[in-house]
Design an enzyme around this catalytic site. Structure first.
Site, short mmCIF file in Angstrom:
data_model
loop_
_atom_site.label_atom_id
_atom_site.label_comp_id
_atom_site.label_asym_id
_atom_site.label_seq_id
_atom_site.Cartn_x
_atom_site.Cartn_y
_atom_site.Cartn_z
N GLU A 18 4.86 -11.37 14.37
CA GLU A 18 4.26 -12.07 15.50
C GLU A 18 4.47 -13.58 15.35
O GLU A 18 4.83 -14.27 16.29
CB GLU A 18 2.76 -11.72 15.58
CG GLU A 18 2.13 -12.14 16.88
CD GLU A 18 0.68 -11.70 16.98
OE1 GLU A 18 0.19 -11.01 16.05
OE2 GLU A 18 0.04 -12.05 17.99
N ARG A 44 0.82 -1.22 0.00
CA ARG A 44 0.00 0.00 0.00
C ARG A 44 0.85 1.26 0.00
O ARG A 44 0.40 2.32 -0.44
CB ARG A 44 -1.00 -0.04 1.16
CG ARG A 44 -2.16 -0.99 0.92
CD ARG A 44 -2.99 -1.18 2.17
NE ARG A 44 -2.28 -1.94 3.17
CZ ARG A 44 -2.38 -3.26 3.33
NH1 ARG A 44 -3.21 -3.96 2.59
NH2 ARG A 44 -1.66 -3.89 4.24
P1 5GP Z 1 4.25 -3.32 11.27
O1 5GP Z 1 5.44 -3.78 10.50
O2 5GP Z 1 4.36 -1.87 11.69
O3 5GP Z 1 3.91 -4.22 12.42
O4 5GP Z 1 2.98 -3.45 10.34
C1 5GP Z 1 2.74 -2.50 9.34
C2 5GP Z 1 2.64 -3.18 8.02
O5 5GP Z 1 1.61 -4.13 8.02
C3 5GP Z 1 2.31 -2.16 6.95
O6 5GP Z 1 3.00 -2.48 5.75
C4 5GP Z 1 0.81 -2.28 6.78
O7 5GP Z 1 0.43 -2.17 5.44
C5 5GP Z 1 0.47 -3.67 7.32
N1 5GP Z 1 -0.65 -3.63 8.28
C6 5GP Z 1 -0.68 -4.20 9.51
N2 5GP Z 1 -1.86 -3.99 10.11
C7 5GP Z 1 -2.61 -3.29 9.26
C8 5GP Z 1 -3.95 -2.74 9.31
O8 5GP Z 1 -4.72 -2.86 10.28
N3 5GP Z 1 -4.37 -2.04 8.22
C9 5GP Z 1 -3.56 -1.87 7.14
N4 5GP Z 1 -4.07 -1.15 6.12
N5 5GP Z 1 -2.32 -2.36 7.06
C10 5GP Z 1 -1.84 -3.06 8.10
#
Ligand code: 5GP
Length: 179
Positions: A101, A64
């Site tokens: 996770e 995204r």
């Molecule tokens: P992080 O690496 O910060 O744990 O997760 C962020 C990444 O996972 C981003 O690339 C994001 O696109 C995706 N992601 C995780 N949870 C969500 C969510 O609730 N909504 C969206 N749109 N993307 C998420």
């Protein structure tokens, strides 16, 4: 109605996706309406048009972050580079593995995507644990670039990612928080 509230009203929360207990923040309603999409993109463009904030290049995180990053870069009249999940980029790459996770993920960046000293804006749609953005930052820094800021539509502060990213020295710009 504030810009932030307007954007918040166009995020759809999908319960128990992709796994039970997860409240997925779906940003697709922000993209599909022309007026909302423009308000969204302009919120980023406005900030980075300022000469003191202007990056040399935008790096977008798979997938995204590509949608947002490419349009923001186009509007700023600067280039866009993708940071992709492993196995998608054809040229020589640097790679970074980080913990999820359950299990781990690896992201890659072409070795000629940025030059030493480039000021890079790193974009994704959402910051949860911050692992994805941290991995992107490390890849860019390994090539000698300076990540001037990380930007996202949504921050989930309770997961601690944005705090960890700030502790690592990364400035952050996000439009909305969800508890
Ligand atoms: P992080 O690496 O910060 O744990 O997760 C962020 C990444 O996972 C981003 O690339 C994001 O696109 C995706 N992601 C995780 N949870 C969500 C969510 O609730 N909504 C969206 N749109 N993307 C998420």
């Amino acid at each position: 109605l504030s810009v932030n509230q307007y954007l918040r009203d166009h995020i759809r929360t999908v319960p128990d996706w992709p796994a039970p207990g997860v409240q997925f923040r779906d940003i697709t309603p922000l993209l599909q309406d022309a007026k909302v999409f423009r308000v969204l993109i302009d919120a980023f463009v406005h900030r980075y048009m300022d000469p003191s904030m202007r990056p040399d290049v935008v790096a977008g995180l798979d997938a995204r972050g590509f949608i947002l990053g490419a349009v923001v870069a186009y509007e700023l009249n600067i280039g866009f580079v993708p940071i992709r999940k492993k196995g998608k980029l054809p040229f020589t790459t640097v790679e970074e593995t980080y913990e999820l996770e359950y299990g781990s993920a690896t992201v890659e960046l072409h070795t000629d995507a940025v030059k030493a000293g480039d000021r890079v804006l790193l974009i994704d749609d959402l910051i949860a644990t911050g692992g994805t953005m941290m991995a992107g930052k490390k890849l860019l820094e390994r090539l000698g670039a300076h990540v001037m800021e990380g930007a996202a539509i949504v921050d989930l502060p309770e997961l601690g990612g944005s705090a960890r990213l700030k502790e690592s020295g990364l400035a952050l710009f996000t439009l909305l928080d969800f508890a």
